[in-house]
Structure formats: C-alpha cells, structure tokens
Design an enzyme around this catalytic site. Structure first.
Site, PDB file in Angstrom:
ATOM      1  CB  SER A  22      -0.899   0.013   1.241  1.00  0.00           C
ATOM      2  OG  SER A  22      -1.809  -1.050   1.197  1.00  0.00           O
ATOM      3  NE  ARG A  26      -2.597   4.692   0.382  1.00  0.00           N
ATOM      4  CZ  ARG A  26      -3.192   3.525   0.091  1.00  0.00           C
ATOM      5  NH1 ARG A  26      -2.497   2.532  -0.428  1.00  0.00           N
ATOM      6  NH2 ARG A  26      -4.484   3.361   0.318  1.00  0.00           N
ATOM      7  N   GLY A  99      -6.121  -3.679  -7.574  1.00  0.00           N
ATOM      8  CA  GLY A  99      -7.281  -2.878  -7.189  1.00  0.00           C
ATOM      9  C   GLY A  99      -6.851  -1.513  -6.683  1.00  0.00           C
ATOM     10  NE  ARG A 127     -10.862  -6.651  -6.413  1.00  0.00           N
ATOM     11  CZ  ARG A 127      -9.775  -6.324  -5.720  1.00  0.00           C
ATOM     12  NH1 ARG A 127      -8.582  -6.437  -6.284  1.00  0.00           N
ATOM     13  NH2 ARG A 127      -9.867  -5.906  -4.479  1.00  0.00           N
ATOM     14  CB  SER A 173     -13.051   0.620   1.151  1.00  0.00           C
ATOM     15  OG  SER A 173     -12.231   0.772   0.011  1.00  0.00           O
ATOM     16  CG  ASP A 330      -5.344  -7.166   2.270  1.00  0.00           C
ATOM     17  OD1 ASP A 330      -6.516  -7.311   1.865  1.00  0.00           O
ATOM     18  OD2 ASP A 330      -4.625  -6.209   1.931  1.00  0.00           O
TER      19      ASP A 330
HETATM   20  C1  S3P Z   1      -5.630  -1.369   0.099  1.00  0.00           C
HETATM   21  C2  S3P Z   1      -6.856  -1.370   0.715  1.00  0.00           C
HETATM   22  C3  S3P Z   1      -7.604  -2.599   0.994  1.00  0.00           C
HETATM   23  C4  S3P Z   1      -6.744  -3.840   0.881  1.00  0.00           C
HETATM   24  C5  S3P Z   1      -5.890  -3.811  -0.348  1.00  0.00           C
HETATM   25  C6  S3P Z   1      -4.969  -2.611  -0.329  1.00  0.00           C
HETATM   26  C7  S3P Z   1      -4.965  -0.063  -0.142  1.00  0.00           C
HETATM   27  O1  S3P Z   1      -8.670  -2.712   0.059  1.00  0.00           O
HETATM   28  O2  S3P Z   1      -7.540  -4.997   0.895  1.00  0.00           O
HETATM   29  O3  S3P Z   1      -5.108  -4.977  -0.430  1.00  0.00           O
HETATM   30  O4  S3P Z   1      -3.743  -0.060  -0.420  1.00  0.00           O
HETATM   31  O5  S3P Z   1      -5.633   0.968  -0.034  1.00  0.00           O
HETATM   32  P1  S3P Z   1     -10.118  -2.008   0.304  1.00  0.00           P
HETATM   33  O6  S3P Z   1      -9.956  -0.561   0.249  1.00  0.00           O
HETATM   34  O7  S3P Z   1     -10.983  -2.532  -0.824  1.00  0.00           O
HETATM   35  O8  S3P Z   1     -10.556  -2.503   1.653  1.00  0.00           O
END
Ligand code: S3P
Length: 442
Positions: A22, A26, A99, A127, A173, A330
């Site tokens: 994450s 970023r 995602g 998704r 989220s 996760d």
């Molecule tokens: C993430 C947020 C989470 C997590 C994903 C990484 C992120 O997803 O499951 O692996 O880096 O912001 P959600 O925002 O769908 O909960």
C-alpha cells in the site's frame, strides 16, 4: 505448480520481508503529482506496484530505478509533474491485478483535463468499481463503466470541474477513501469521507507529509472521518517503505504453527490500521514480541515470534468482527489457516468485503481448507472454522489470488502428505520471493 510437504523441523530465521504494498503504490502516485523529486527506498518490486509505475510512465512521469553502488539498496526516483503536469496517455492504462492502482488512479484521472481509460486483468474487470464511480460522479466527474456492469474498463471524460464532497462510505475501504481524497486535491471545497471504521490511513499520513492539509478525526457517532482541505502545494520527498505486515503475516503464522519455531522479522510496518492480526494473535496466546519499535508516522518494529499453543476464550471460541476487520482484512485467509490448526472454533464475521477481493476469499478459503480436511462453513459475512481436525495435503486452486496461494503454502507445513499449489506464480503480485524466503526458514 509447487509441491510442499509438512514441516519436519522448527522454522528458524532472522529475515526481512519486502516493502509494504500500500505504501509503495502511494509513494509513486503522490510523487508523480508533487513538484520535485521523490526518492523511495524499500519499494516493493512486485507486479502490482510495477503496474502503478507503468501507468504513471504512460502519463508522462519519469521514474528511474537505481541501485546505489555504495550500499546496494534500490531506489526509485519519481520526477514529479505537480498536480497539473500529467499528460494524456497514448493508450488505455493497464493496472494488471491491482485494485489499489485502479481505484486510487481513478481519483486522479477523474480530475484531468484529458480523456482516459483504465482497466486491468480478468479479476479487475470483475471487481466492483461503482463504489468509486458514485462518489466521483457526485463530485462532478464523468466516468462510465464501458461494459455497463459497474466494473472496469472505466472511461473518464477530461476537463470536468470537481467539487468537494461529504461522503458516507457504506464500507471501510482505504481504496474508496483514497480515491476521493485524490480527486479532492483537484476539487473546489473540502472533501470529507466518513467510514464505519478506520481503514488503513497511509494516504492521510503520506499526503500530509507531502504538504497536503489532510487529517483523520473520530465523529460523534464513532465513525472514522478523513478530511482534506485542497490548495496546499505537494512537494516530493524521501519515502522509506517499511516491510509489509501482510507479507510478514505468513511467516508469523508459520512460526506459531510449527512446534519449536522461532523467527525474527525485521523492520515491519505496525501502523495500528494494519496491525489487527497482532492483537488477535495476542488474544489467542501467541508469544510475539515487538523489538526496536520506531514510533515514526508509519511505525515499524522487529517482530519476534515463538511457537505457541493457542487458545480460544472460556467457551473455546474466538470471534473476529467489527472494527477489527478492516485492520486485518488481507490477513483473514492466513488467520483462517491458523484457526484450522487450533483446538477451538473461530468465527469471522462482518467481513463480507472478502467476497470482492482478488478472489471471493470466503469461497476460496473455505474450498481450500475443506479440501485439506478442515471442518469449516462459509457464512454471508465470513466463516466459521471448527479447528483441531488434522490437516492433510490437497491440490489447491488459488483462483490466481496471491494471498490464497501464500496462505495454503503455509497450511501445507501443518498438513500430512503433499500440498500442491496449482497456480503458485500469482505470489508475484505482492511477494515475488515468497517461496525462496519460506525455503530459507525451513
Ligand atoms: C488497500 C486497501 C484494501 C486492501 C488492499 C490494499 C490499499 O482494500 O484490501 O489490499 O492499499 O488501499 P479495500 O480498500 O478494498 O478494503
């Protein structure tokens, strides 16, 4: 396909796990839309994070990868374009399996003066994206799901003027929150996101460190709030990415499962919005010690794990629910694996979000553990694991989900016979050296 056997001796080792996924994403995104350079050390060079780099290169951002001859540490240097310096890409932006790349970049694309299109692999194209399209549209963006199914490919029309938003997200989220915050950087007026529980706050921490006026609060009703006042210039900086607790989780569980094990995992991020697994394991009686705790904005520590006999509560049960869920979303597959080996029942609830991850993780965890002999039931928002039945090796279909592949690789250590992970190469999405690192501990 990889074949794995039951562990025959304790796991021992002193290791580092790769950088946090994450935070790595970023660092590239925020570096790209800041002025000046951002130097990232500890960047996770996995397929997902490389997708983020590729997308920003297509948007005209120069990103270099250097290995310093003096100390051999790779550095990613992002030559930021500032908020308004991205260029129209020549083709569709491809986010692979990621995602985070898809949803966070959407917040940026929604605010650009040019049209763009974003999509990813087959999993990404299933998704849900309506969860970001809805707030972005309320902000004045024009975004359509090309197939009309609320999923990617998403097409953005450029040149829209965005307004800030007060958004009550139905789910906790970080991807939804961060998408809105990124669009909010370009909007007129403040953007405020309420979520039922605080999701990972790396966006708030890192954007603030780049100069944005952004912070978290707790609302009167207990919901978590992220508030952004746009207008502050973003300036590139050095980012040091700690090890990923989601990757460390596999070895933490491995050490707790195999008698006599003792592992030290160094420099792991322990941000409270991510470290729910440590609290849960502590309540189960795990012998885990945090050493060299560094309380900087993204806290980190060395984690020492010793094999432990775990327990449930007085009813021989363990419940994982509510606000704990987003802090370990996760890690739930690997926690389910651990629960299968405990002599108690574990109930995971309030975790319907598992259904919309890289695979439907309620189904993939239940299918895999059941095939290994575990007594487990799927529920609408989680699962019930009746632990203690001996696990036996099985063929595991990971449905191309990296966290399922790694969770079942660890399950194999406690299972008699051979466990075959059929599509093991998907670990490259978040942890390309996973099997090598596991081998080093055996
Ligand atoms: C993430 C947020 C989470 C997590 C994903 C990484 C992120 O997803 O499951 O692996 O880096 O912001 P959600 O925002 O769908 O909960």
């Amino acid at each position: 396909m990889i074949a794995l056997e039951k562990a025959t001796k304790p796991l021992k080792g002193d290791i580092f796990v790769p950088g946090d996924k994450s935070i790595s994403h970023r660092s590239i995104m925020f570096g790209a839309i800041s002025k000046g350079t951002t130097e990232v050390t500890g960047f996770l060079e996995s397929a997902d994070c490389l997708s983020t780099i590729d997308c920003f290169k297509k948007l005209g951002v120069e990103i270099e990868h250097t290995v310093r001859p003096t100390h051999g540490v790779p550095t990613i240097t992002v030559h930021g374009k500032g908020l308004h310096g991205l260029k129209k890409p020549d083709s569709t932006l491809y986010t692979g399996n990621s995602g985070t790349t898809t949803r966070l970049m959407s917040g940026i694309l929604a605010a650009q003066p040019f049209d763009s299109m974003i999509t990813g692999d087959m999993s990404i194209e299933k998704r849900p994206m309506a969860r970001i399209m809805k707030p972005l549209t309320s902000m004045g963006a024009e975004v359509v799901s090309v197939m009309g199914n609320g999923c990617a490919p998403l097409a953005f029309t450029g040149g829209k003027t965005l307004r800030g938003i007060n958004y009550h997200s139905p789910v906790a989220s970080a991807q939804i929150k961060s998408c809105i915050m990124l669009a909010g950087l370009y909007a007129e007026g403040d953007s405020v996101v309420y979520e039922p529980a605080l999701s990972r706050n790396h966006t708030e921490i890192m954007l603030a460190s780049f100069g944005a006026d952004i912070h978290n609060e707790v609302a009167r009703d207990g919901s978590a709030v992220a508030i952004l006042h746009p207008g502050m210039p973003l300036v590139g900086r050095k980012v040091n990415v700690p090890g990923d607790i989601s990757s460390a989780a596999y070895f933490i569980v491995a050490a707790l499962m195999v008698p006599g094990s003792e592992i030290l995992i160094r420099n792991v991020g322990i941000n409270k919005t991510r470290a729910g697994i440590l609290n849960v394991l502590d309540q189960m009686g795990a012998d885990i010690t945090l050493l060299n705790v560094d309380e900087s904005s993204e806290p980190k520590a060395d984690i020492l794990i010793k094999y432990s006999e775990l327990h449930g509560n007085e009813n021989n049960q363990f419940i994982i629910s509510g606000k704990e869920i987003p802090t370990m979303i996760d890690e739930l597959p690997i926690v389910a694996v651990l629960a299968a080996t405990g002599n108690f029942d574990t109930i995971i609830k309030d975790a319907a979000e598992l259904k919309v991850k890289e695979s439907n993780r309620i189904d993939t965890v239940v299918e895999g553990l059941r095939s290994m002999g575990c007594d487990i039931e799927a529920t609408d928002d989680g699962m019930i694991i009746h632990g203690g039945k001996p696990l036996k090796g099985a063929d595991i279909n990971c449905h191309s989900d990296h966290r399922i592949a790694m969770s079942f690789a660890i399950a194999s250590l406690a299972a008699t016979g051979t466990t075959r992970i059929l599509d093991d190469e998907c670990v490259g999405i978040s942890y390309p050296t996973f099997f090598k690192d596991l081998q080093g501990l055996l």
